[in-house]
Design a protein around this motif. Structure first.
Motif, PDB file in Angstrom:
ATOM      1  N   GLY A   1      -2.778   2.822  -2.547  1.00 51.33           N
ATOM      2  CA  GLY A   1      -1.677   2.399  -3.404  1.00 51.33           C
ATOM      3  C   GLY A   1      -2.038   2.328  -4.873  1.00 51.33           C
ATOM      4  O   GLY A   1      -1.236   1.892  -5.695  1.00 51.33           O
TER       5      GLY A   1
ATOM      6  N   ARG B   1       3.483   0.853  -2.061  1.00 52.72           N
ATOM      7  CA  ARG B   1       3.747  -0.361  -2.834  1.00 52.72           C
ATOM      8  C   ARG B   1       5.119  -0.928  -2.497  1.00 52.72           C
ATOM      9  O   ARG B   1       5.287  -2.135  -2.329  1.00 52.72           O
ATOM     10  CB  ARG B   1       3.657  -0.072  -4.331  1.00 52.72           C
ATOM     11  CG  ARG B   1       2.238   0.112  -4.822  1.00 52.72           C
ATOM     12  CD  ARG B   1       2.237   0.550  -6.285  1.00 52.72           C
ATOM     13  NE  ARG B   1       0.884   0.687  -6.781  1.00 52.72           N
ATOM     14  CZ  ARG B   1       0.426   0.077  -7.870  1.00 52.72           C
ATOM     15  NH1 ARG B   1       1.204  -0.702  -8.580  1.00 52.72           N
ATOM     16  NH2 ARG B   1      -0.816   0.262  -8.256  1.00 52.72           N
TER      17      ARG B   1
ATOM     18  N   ALA C   1      -3.684  -6.350  -0.827  1.00 52.43           N
ATOM     19  CA  ALA C   1      -2.606  -5.438  -1.221  1.00 52.43           C
ATOM     20  C   ALA C   1      -3.149  -4.035  -1.454  1.00 52.43           C
ATOM     21  O   ALA C   1      -4.264  -3.851  -1.949  1.00 52.43           O
ATOM     22  CB  ALA C   1      -1.910  -5.956  -2.481  1.00 52.43           C
TER      23      ALA C   1
ATOM     24  N   PHE D   1      -2.644  -1.836  -3.575  1.00 49.68           N
ATOM     25  CA  PHE D   1      -2.864  -1.373  -4.948  1.00 49.68           C
ATOM     26  C   PHE D   1      -4.101  -1.987  -5.603  1.00 49.68           C
ATOM     27  O   PHE D   1      -4.410  -1.680  -6.752  1.00 49.68           O
ATOM     28  CB  PHE D   1      -1.626  -1.644  -5.815  1.00 49.68           C
ATOM     29  CG  PHE D   1      -1.177  -3.081  -5.786  1.00 49.68           C
ATOM     30  CD1 PHE D   1      -1.805  -4.043  -6.551  1.00 49.68           C
ATOM     31  CD2 PHE D   1      -0.121  -3.462  -4.977  1.00 49.68           C
ATOM     32  CE1 PHE D   1      -1.398  -5.365  -6.517  1.00 49.68           C
ATOM     33  CE2 PHE D   1       0.304  -4.772  -4.932  1.00 49.68           C
ATOM     34  CZ  PHE D   1      -0.341  -5.729  -5.697  1.00 49.68           C
TER      35      PHE D   1
END
Length: 147
Positions: free
Chosen positions: A12, A23, A42, A44
């Protein structure tokens, strides 16, 4: 035995082929402990790091591992990294990657079991298709070393 998994190149990250969709789906990656995916990161982020203890014992001259982080039968033990979407409020797993203990060089595994080092596995978390890495992750895609 202490294990540290270091994941880089998450799918991401800015400019990655599937970044926008991942995302938007709130995709996260975590390590599976029993049936639960914990310590989620996450998609990203720059780096994903997990560190935990695994039970080890000698069996017929070999190192066997166990505990809540370890999956599989004797001789085929592994760790799971799990990918899931969180856009619906929960964690909807859609992919997993297997990190096999059998891929760790024997001397290194014995040193880790003896408490002489932390076993460190480093891998990229973007698969060949540009999405989350899944299936069995074999060397050289994962590199094991003493930390």
């Amino acid at each position: 035995m202490r294990i540290r998994i270091e994941g880089r190149e998450l799918p991401g990250r800015a400019g990655a082929p599937q970044a926008a969709a991942l995302r938007l789906g709130g995709v996260q990656v975590g390590v599976q402990r029993r049936k639960e995916v914990v310590e989620r990161v996450a998609v990203f982020e720059e780096l994903a790091v997990w560190e935990f203890d695994v039970d080890s014992r000698a069996v017929d001259g070999f190192v066997d591992v166990g505990g809540p982080w370890v999956h599989g039968r004797p001789g085929a033990r592994f760790l799971y990294l799990c990918w899931g979407a969180t856009d619906t409020g929960g964690f909807a797993m859609f992919r997993r990657a297997k990190l096999m203990f059998g891929d760790i060089p024997g001397e290194l595994l014995r040193a880790g079991a003896a408490g002489e080092c932390v076993l460190v596995g480093r891998l990229g978390l973007t698969g060949p298709d540009g999405g989350p890495r899944c299936a069995r992750v074999k060397p050289p895609e994962i590199v094991w070393s003493a930390g």
